[in-house]
Design a protein around this motif. Structure first.
Motif, mmCIF file in Angstrom:
data_model
loop_
_atom_site.group_PDB
_atom_site.id
_atom_site.type_symbol
_atom_site.label_atom_id
_atom_site.label_comp_id
_atom_site.label_asym_id
_atom_site.label_seq_id
_atom_site.Cartn_x
_atom_site.Cartn_y
_atom_site.Cartn_z
ATOM 1 N N LEU A 5 0.849 -1.189 0.000
ATOM 2 C CA LEU A 5 0.000 0.000 0.000
ATOM 3 C C LEU A 5 0.883 1.237 0.000
ATOM 4 N N HIS A 6 0.517 2.200 -0.783
ATOM 5 C CA HIS A 6 1.252 3.454 -0.847
ATOM 6 C C HIS A 6 0.358 4.557 -0.293
ATOM 7 N N VAL A 7 0.935 5.422 0.542
ATOM 8 C CA VAL A 7 0.168 6.507 1.134
ATOM 9 C C VAL A 7 0.886 7.825 0.886
ATOM 10 N N GLY A 8 0.147 8.888 0.988
ATOM 11 C CA GLY A 8 0.746 10.197 0.821
ATOM 12 C C GLY A 8 -0.319 11.257 0.677
ATOM 13 N N VAL A 9 0.135 12.457 0.465
ATOM 14 C CA VAL A 9 -0.792 13.562 0.254
ATOM 15 C C VAL A 9 -1.000 13.757 -1.241
ATOM 16 N N LEU A 10 -2.122 14.337 -1.574
ATOM 17 C CA LEU A 10 -2.373 14.690 -2.969
ATOM 18 C C LEU A 10 -1.838 16.094 -3.201
ATOM 19 N N ALA A 11 -1.025 16.243 -4.198
ATOM 20 C CA ALA A 11 -0.415 17.545 -4.485
ATOM 21 C C ALA A 11 -1.492 18.602 -4.721
ATOM 22 N N GLN A 12 -2.592 18.210 -5.337
ATOM 23 C CA GLN A 12 -3.663 19.168 -5.597
ATOM 24 C C GLN A 12 -4.309 19.634 -4.289
ATOM 25 N N ASP A 13 -4.399 18.740 -3.294
ATOM 26 C CA ASP A 13 -4.942 19.132 -1.989
ATOM 27 C C ASP A 13 -4.007 20.113 -1.298
ATOM 28 N N VAL A 14 -2.711 19.859 -1.387
ATOM 29 C CA VAL A 14 -1.719 20.772 -0.816
ATOM 30 C C VAL A 14 -1.833 22.133 -1.503
ATOM 31 N N GLN A 15 -1.975 22.120 -2.809
ATOM 32 C CA GLN A 15 -2.121 23.362 -3.576
ATOM 33 C C GLN A 15 -3.357 24.132 -3.102
ATOM 34 N N ASP A 16 -4.450 23.436 -2.881
ATOM 35 C CA ASP A 16 -5.687 24.082 -2.428
ATOM 36 C C ASP A 16 -5.525 24.730 -1.054
ATOM 37 N N VAL A 17 -4.835 24.048 -0.148
ATOM 38 C CA VAL A 17 -4.614 24.595 1.193
ATOM 39 C C VAL A 17 -3.768 25.856 1.116
ATOM 40 N N PHE A 18 -2.714 25.810 0.335
ATOM 41 C CA PHE A 18 -1.864 26.986 0.193
ATOM 42 C C PHE A 18 -2.659 28.138 -0.424
ATOM 43 N N LYS A 19 -3.445 27.832 -1.428
ATOM 44 C CA LYS A 19 -4.246 28.860 -2.092
ATOM 45 C C LYS A 19 -5.251 29.486 -1.115
ATOM 46 N N ALA A 20 -5.840 28.662 -0.256
ATOM 47 C CA ALA A 20 -6.810 29.157 0.723
ATOM 48 C C ALA A 20 -6.175 30.132 1.714
ATOM 49 N N HIS A 21 -4.860 30.027 1.887
ATOM 50 C CA HIS A 21 -4.139 30.915 2.797
ATOM 51 C C HIS A 21 -3.329 31.972 2.046
ATOM 52 N N ASN A 22 -3.677 32.164 0.775
ATOM 53 C CA ASN A 22 -3.050 33.179 -0.085
ATOM 54 C C ASN A 22 -1.550 32.986 -0.281
ATOM 55 N N PHE A 23 -1.129 31.731 -0.361
ATOM 56 C CA PHE A 23 0.260 31.409 -0.677
ATOM 57 C C PHE A 23 0.322 30.788 -2.062
ATOM 58 N N ASP A 24 1.368 31.101 -2.794
ATOM 59 C CA ASP A 24 1.596 30.493 -4.099
ATOM 60 C C ASP A 24 2.474 29.256 -3.905
ATOM 61 N N VAL A 25 1.863 28.091 -3.940
ATOM 62 C CA VAL A 25 2.583 26.845 -3.662
ATOM 63 C C VAL A 25 3.690 26.578 -4.674
ATOM 64 N N THR A 26 3.574 27.159 -5.863
ATOM 65 C CA THR A 26 4.596 26.916 -6.888
ATOM 66 C C THR A 26 5.937 27.559 -6.537
ATOM 67 N N LEU A 27 5.950 28.424 -5.534
ATOM 68 C CA LEU A 27 7.202 29.045 -5.091
ATOM 69 C C LEU A 27 8.012 28.122 -4.179
ATOM 70 N N TYR A 28 7.432 27.020 -3.761
ATOM 71 C CA TYR A 28 8.074 26.103 -2.823
ATOM 72 C C TYR A 28 8.630 24.887 -3.555
ATOM 73 N N SER A 29 9.808 24.478 -3.137
ATOM 74 C CA SER A 29 10.511 23.400 -3.844
ATOM 75 C C SER A 29 9.827 22.043 -3.736
ATOM 76 N N PHE A 30 8.970 21.859 -2.748
ATOM 77 C CA PHE A 30 8.344 20.541 -2.584
ATOM 78 C C PHE A 30 7.219 20.287 -3.583
ATOM 79 N N PHE A 31 6.709 21.341 -4.199
ATOM 80 C CA PHE A 31 5.578 21.203 -5.119
ATOM 81 C C PHE A 31 6.071 21.116 -6.551
#
Length: 75
Positions: A5-31
């Motif tokens: 089984l493989h587990v993890g976060v969905l990149a799109q969910d992370v993007q949505d959270v950052f967007k909801a807090h007015n952060f541009d997730v594309t500026l971060y190296s993990f995305f």
């Protein structure tokens, strides 16, 4: 092995959270986003550094609250 089984976060969910807090997730190296193949991904090692920093900050906040409550109880 496909039986694992493989587990993890969905990149799109992370993007949505950052967007909801007015952060541009594309500026971060993990995305990561591969526009050619429309594939999102997360670099977990990079993301875990941010998670660890958040956890340290949250623990410090909770410890301060505990100390304040302890002081009130002991007064």
């Amino acid at each position: 092995n496909s039986d694992r089984l493989h587990v993890g976060v969905l990149a799109q969910d992370v993007q949505d959270v950052f967007k909801a807090h007015n952060f541009d997730v594309t500026l971060y190296s993990f995305f990561c986003y591969d526009a050619e193949n429309d594939v999102y991904s997360i670099r977990y090692v990079d993301m875990l550094i941010i998670e660890a920093a958040y956890q340290r900050r949250r623990i410090a906040q909770l410890e301060a609250q505990v100390q304040a409550l302890s002081a009130r109880i002991n007064d």
